[in-house]
Design an enzyme around this catalytic site. Structure first.
Site, PDB file in Angstrom:
ATOM      1  N   GLY A 277      26.302  17.898  31.010  1.00  8.63           N
ATOM      2  CA  GLY A 277      24.917  17.961  31.445  1.00  8.63           C
ATOM      3  C   GLY A 277      24.017  17.035  30.645  1.00  8.63           C
ATOM      4  O   GLY A 277      23.239  16.264  31.197  1.00  8.63           O
TER       5      GLY A 277
ATOM      6  N   MET B 254      23.267  15.535  26.172  1.00  7.40           N
ATOM      7  CA  MET B 254      23.749  15.491  24.801  1.00  7.40           C
ATOM      8  C   MET B 254      22.600  15.312  23.822  1.00  7.40           C
ATOM      9  O   MET B 254      21.750  14.446  24.000  1.00  7.40           O
ATOM     10  CB  MET B 254      24.775  14.349  24.676  1.00  7.40           C
TER      11      MET B 254
ATOM     12  N   GLU C  57      18.557  20.826  24.933  1.00  6.95           N
ATOM     13  CA  GLU C  57      18.849  19.681  24.051  1.00  6.95           C
ATOM     14  C   GLU C  57      17.762  19.547  22.985  1.00  6.95           C
ATOM     15  O   GLU C  57      18.047  19.227  21.836  1.00  6.95           O
ATOM     16  CB  GLU C  57      18.976  18.392  24.857  1.00  6.95           C
TER      17      GLU C  57
ATOM     18  N   HIS D 180      18.307  22.011  20.184  1.00  6.38           N
ATOM     19  CA  HIS D 180      19.413  21.627  19.306  1.00  6.38           C
ATOM     20  C   HIS D 180      18.916  20.881  18.057  1.00  6.38           C
ATOM     21  O   HIS D 180      19.629  20.822  17.067  1.00  6.38           O
ATOM     22  CB  HIS D 180      20.389  20.710  20.038  1.00  6.38           C
TER      23      HIS D 180
HETATM   24  N1  TRP Z   1      26.466  19.392  23.130  1.00  8.25           N
HETATM   25  C1  TRP Z   1      26.224  19.227  24.538  1.00  8.25           C
HETATM   26  C2  TRP Z   1      25.316  20.357  24.926  1.00  8.25           C
HETATM   27  O1  TRP Z   1      25.659  21.467  25.018  1.00  8.25           O
HETATM   28  C3  TRP Z   1      27.469  19.281  25.360  1.00  8.25           C
HETATM   29  C4  TRP Z   1      28.097  17.989  25.664  1.00  8.25           C
HETATM   30  C5  TRP Z   1      27.521  16.963  26.286  1.00  8.25           C
HETATM   31  C6  TRP Z   1      29.420  17.615  25.442  1.00  8.25           C
HETATM   32  N2  TRP Z   1      28.449  15.958  26.463  1.00  8.25           N
HETATM   33  C7  TRP Z   1      29.604  16.351  25.962  1.00  8.25           C
HETATM   34  C8  TRP Z   1      30.484  18.234  24.851  1.00  8.25           C
HETATM   35  C9  TRP Z   1      30.831  15.694  25.935  1.00  8.25           C
HETATM   36  C10 TRP Z   1      31.720  17.583  24.808  1.00  8.25           C
HETATM   37  C11 TRP Z   1      31.871  16.336  25.329  1.00  8.25           C
HETATM   38  O2  TRP Z   1      24.183  20.239  25.064  1.00  8.25           O
HETATM   39 ZN    ZN Z   2      24.344  22.529  23.676  1.00 14.46          ZN
END
Ligand code: TRP
Ligand code: ZN
Length: 928
Positions: A315, A317, A352, A355
């Site tokens: 979705g 990052m 995001e 985070h």
């Molecule tokens: N950390 C991301 C989220 O939860 C998740 C994520 C995005 C991800 N792209 C990824 C995890 C590719 C593994 C690989 O917001």
């Molecule tokens: Zn996340």
């Protein structure tokens, strides 16, 4: 909310998954190779990922965790961008962390090593050891500088992990272990470094050059090239690194933090999408304000950037200061995006953003701790959305999602604890369990400690661990310390897989005016966990009198009664609660607000369920009573279908349903949730042997019968809610209810309803109503339906995100001929197997939301998915592995379907050169 188009959680998996090959026959060996001073690359075989016929890839275990033997204080990176051959120069400042003899072992994957120097002395092949995906250096001084030049090929990167090209632009995805595809590094989250990044590229093709932190320098270079330098002052793990370069434009705005700092907000998109950024920008501003108001968390850099890309595995990052998003979670205009899209965008933007504290400032020690950041951040985004709209509706939708997607995962061969013990490929563990059950675990802590206590715990957690990489234990410890509470039994939630079952019974004694509530907890064994220990479970409850009022509660041994609901704490296998001064038999309202992620059984009569549907003072439980009532009715219908008996509408249920529809006092969104029948997947979960055909027939019958029996009321509510304007929660709720009424009317099959849907489509001035009409028409084969679908395709063929809706609708169409339709969609000019959103829209929807055809008796549906998995695996293992999960619960079906699914899984496992991702899911499914 209809989850049909999302194979799994949307942050994670409107998103599918990633991974990399661990050996591929007929494919060049690993590209890890060394080239000295411009000489020819001589490839070394990449041993570690080669799966020899007999040797399965090795699992990584939590118990083997050891702190890093080296630390990286700072990293200087210089990217000379070129789609075919990008050069990455890196300079690492290293310090030893521990014993003197420990060698330095760096991770790298598909890299060509061009130069390597230690403290400015060029190294010769004998000075280091390059094997498979590890670069080893012995006998280094305590502190040193290592300089590397690496070559990579972004345009050839179809796994969408590391540095790749999407829509002609460069972008990166480093979580979880993608940074090692960019350069040699200690690619683990407990190694945190300060990054300075220089980017050089052709100025005309790549006018925008972005990385994390603040822009410190930029300028022109000879031959039409230019450069930019970015510095991120916050030490971060490599998974939060990001780089973007391309022909992008940005929508700019600002945010003033509560301490008065001005933050520059930018959303970068392709030029033709500039008019679809307003909602994302407003969502970002709202998120920033909310995190200050609710949790006291302020943003820490002067700039916050979001970039939308079309090819993205998940979705979005949370890279520090530079989020990269699947364009599906940024771009929206009322005519191109549905209300659900708007809400999902707001929630992913918030996720995001949140985070930045829960994930970036305080990060994970290792990937077993993934839920430390994901469970907590999902909890935070859920609370945010609840505050932006109707809390009860949000809770209902989250619980539906948990039950239909996480509970099955927790009951199948992929079941794992919120903190897994081992994995082969970490990308397979971005799951509903880690995300959604993880959020429930955080929510239970809040329920046990109270909102204020939870806030104290969270403050202590951020205070204590700012700048650190920590564990879920550290999180719980902060909660305990700030509240002087013992959560040792509660910790079992992190380690035990499976959904607990609560069995409750109640008896009333008129003589003593007491009510005895007995609650027993249990949990079925899961793989590797034959015995389950009792958990610490908060059970929020109330007792209702005959008029629906909450009875003041006084337990045996207490002095006085307390009005309203209360939280019972279960810690043992069985508890008996004896309530005093209960003059007559009450109706218990249990697990209010779904206070724990469990299955609850209480022997309610139909009359009691109808009573709760009408009177429970807890909005969530009023909805839940309706769902349980509908479940009973549907189970009866399923049995009738199986026995070949005529199907009949339960009069008492129809009456209760009709009363909700007529209840003008309720919010439209809440009515819409109450009138939505449990989904086919949820019904399947309740059966000993899943019968997809009987489930579908029973549910379709009930929709048709309700549509016919209550036609006038549906029509009246349709009229009353039609034409809602605006994007506020009230208007969205009205549109939802209006479209739901239309769907029931169409399900009844009346010609009049089809005409209404045609008009609804024709006059729709927003995507929600257009999709509502198409969805309703899906039940009505004929000219109106075909014309509307054709019109939609012609209207939106140039907008891939909108076309995905059209793909998805047809992939979920249960009418005969689905397999050919899906094949047809795959050869549509708008389809590409390389784009994860397209794959999800067509193949994901078919596998997840068209059970009748996916599970066709002749095995054709399973075969189509299997062929696609194998084709995809060579390109994008992460997405391929997600698709395999649709086959993993084969044991739940009848013998023929079991055989068909098992043979597909065997075919997958036997496929030469399979990725670790797909291997892990397929092999676990076979022996789980
Ligand atoms: N950390 C991301 C989220 O939860 C998740 C994520 C995005 C991800 N792209 C990824 C995890 C590719 C593994 C690989 O917001
Ligand atoms: Zn996340």
């Amino acid at each position: 909310m209809l989850m049909a188009h999302s194979l799994v959680p949307y942050r994670v998996w409107d998103m599918i998954n990633k991974g990399r090959p661990f050996g591929k026959l007929g494919r060049p060996p690993s590209q890890n190779a060394i080239v000295h001073h411009g000489s020819q690359a001589h490839a070394q075989p990449g041993c570690s990922r080669k799966m020899m016929k007999e040797t399965a890839p090795a699992a990584i275990h939590l118990k083997d965790y050891a702190p890093p033997r080296w630390r990286i204080l700072s990293v200087d990176l210089c990217f000379v961008l070129d789609p075919e051959d990008t050069r990455v120069r890196s300079r690492l400042t290293l310090v030893r962390n521990g014993q003197a003899e420990a060698p330095l072992q760096l991770n790298g994957q598909d890299l060509v090593l061009h130069h390597i120097r230690l403290d400015d002395r060029p190294l010769q092949p004998g000075d280091y050891h390059l094997e498979g995906e590890t670069l080893t250096l012995h006998d280094l001084p305590e502190r040193c500088e290592l300089s590397l030049e690496t070559g990579i090929a972004p345009a050839a990167n179809t796994a969408l992990e590391g540095l790749y090209v999407s829509g002609g632009n460069f972008c990166t995805q480093c979580e979880a272990e993608g940074f090692r595809r960019i350069t040699w590094f200690l690619d683990r989250p407990d190694v945190m470094a300060v990054y300075t990044v220089r980017i050089e590229a052709d100025k005309a093709r790549y006018p925008v050059l972005l990385s994390n932190g603040n822009l410190t320098d930029s300028g022109d270079l000879p031959e039409g090239r230019h450069f930019a330098v970015w510095h991120d002052p916050f030490p971060k793990p490599s998974y939060l690194f990001a780089l973007v370069a391309g022909d992008l434009v940005c929508r700019r705005d600002g945010f003033t933090t509560r301490t008065g700092r001005e933050v520059d907000l930018r959303i970068y998109v392709q030029r033709h999408n500039l008019d679809k950024c307003d909602h994302a920008m407003r969502s970002l501003q709202a998120s920033m304000g909310w995190d200050e108001d609710t949790f006291g968390r302020e943003y820490d850099l002067d700039i916050y950037m979001i970039v939308a890309v079309d090819d993205f595995n998940m979705g979005a990052m949370e890279n520090k200061g530079l989020n990269v998003f699947n364009s599906k979670y940024v771009l929206a205009r009322p005519d191109t995006a549905t209300d659900d899209d708007f809400v999902a965008i707001e929630s992913v933007i918030a996720h995001e953003y949140f985070h930045n504290w829960s994930g970036n400032r305080v990060t994970c020690r290792d990937w077993f701790q993934l839920s430390l950041k994901e469970g907590l951040t999902v909890f935070r985004d859920q609370e945010f959305t609840a505050d932006q709209s109707l809390r009860a509706v949000k809770r209902i939708q989250d619980v539906q999602r948990l039950r239909t997607l996480q509970f099955p995962e927790d009951a199948g061969p992929m079941a794992h604890p919120v903190r897994p013990q081992s994995y082969i490929e970490i990308n397979n563990f971005y799951t509903m369990t880690v995300y959604e059950k993880g959020a429930e675990v955080v929510r239970m802590i809040q329920t046990l400690l109270g909102r204020e206590g939870f806030r104290r715990g969270l403050d202590l957690y951020f205070d204590r661990h700012d700048g650190q990489a920590v564990t879920t234990d550290d999180f719980v410890k902060a909660m305990e310390d700030a509240n002087a509470r013992d959560l040792s039994r509660f910790r079992r939630w992190y380690d035990q897989a499976g959904t607990p079952l609560l069995e409750a019974t109640g008896t009333h004694d008129p003589e003593t005016a007491t009510y005895r509530l007995t609650v027993r907890q249990s949990c079925l064994p899961t793989k590797g966990q034959p015995e389950k220990l009792p958990l610490h479970i908060p059970l929020v409850m109330a007792l209702l009198d005959a008029r629906g009022r909450e009875i003041p509660l006084r337990l045996e041994g207490e002095d006085s009664a307390v009005a309203g609901e209360r939280t019972l704490e279960l810690t043992a296998p069985t508890h008996v609660f004896v309530f005093q001064d209960v003059p007559e038999l009450p109706v218990p309202s249990l697990l209010r607000g779904f206070s724990a992620p469990v299955n609850l059984r209480f022997p309610y009569t139909d009359a009691q369920l109808a009573f709760l549907m009408a009177h429970d003072t807890d909005d969530f439980n009023r909805w839940e009573a309706g769902q349980q009532f509908a479940l009973k009715v549907l189970q009866g219908l399923i049995e009738a279908v199986q026995a070949g008996q005529p199907l009949m509408l339960d009069a008492r249920f129809a009456q209760a349903f009709g009363q909700v529809l007529a209840n003008g006092a309720l919010d439209a969104a809440l009515v819409a949730e109450a009138l939505t029948l449990p989904g086919e997947g949820y019904l399947a979960e309740q059966m000993a042997v899943v019968d997809v055909d009987a489930i579908h027939q029973a549910r379709q019958f009930l929709r048709q019968a309700l549509g016919a029996a209550l036609g006038d009321r549906f029509r009246a509510v349709y009229e009353a809610t039609a034409g809602a304007q605006g994007m506020d929660a009230t208007a969205m709720g009205r549109r939802r209810l209006c479209n739901l009424c239309l769907a029931y009317l169409c399900a009844s099959g009346e010609a009049e309803a089809v005409a209404l849907a045609r008009t609804h489509y024709g006059s729709a001035d927003n995507m929600t109503d257009a999709m509502g009409a198409l969805r309703a028409l899906l039940d009505c084969p004929g000219e109106a339906r075909d014309q509307a679908l054709a019109h939609f395709e012609a209207r939106w063929r140039d907008d891939p995100l909108v076309l995905d809706k059209w793909f998805g609708l047809q992939a979920m169409d249960a009418a005969p001929g689905a397999l050919d339709r899906v094949r047809g969609l795959m050869s549509h000019p708008g389809f590409s197997i390389r784009n994860p959103n397209r794959v999800r829209a067509v193949l994901g929807t078919f596998a997840m939301a068209n059970p009748v055809h996916f599970h066709a008796l002749d095995g054709s549906g399973h075969g189509l998915i299997t062929d696609s998995v194998l084709e995809l695996d060579a390109l994008n293992p992460q997405i391929a592995a997600r698709l395999v999960t649709s086959l993993s619960r084969w044991r739940r079906f009848d013998e023929e379907r079991q055989g068909s699914m098992r043979r597909c899984l065997e075919r997958i496992v036997a496929h030469p050169g399979l990725s670790r991702d797909v291997y892990e899911v397929a092999s676990r499914s076979l022996d789980g």
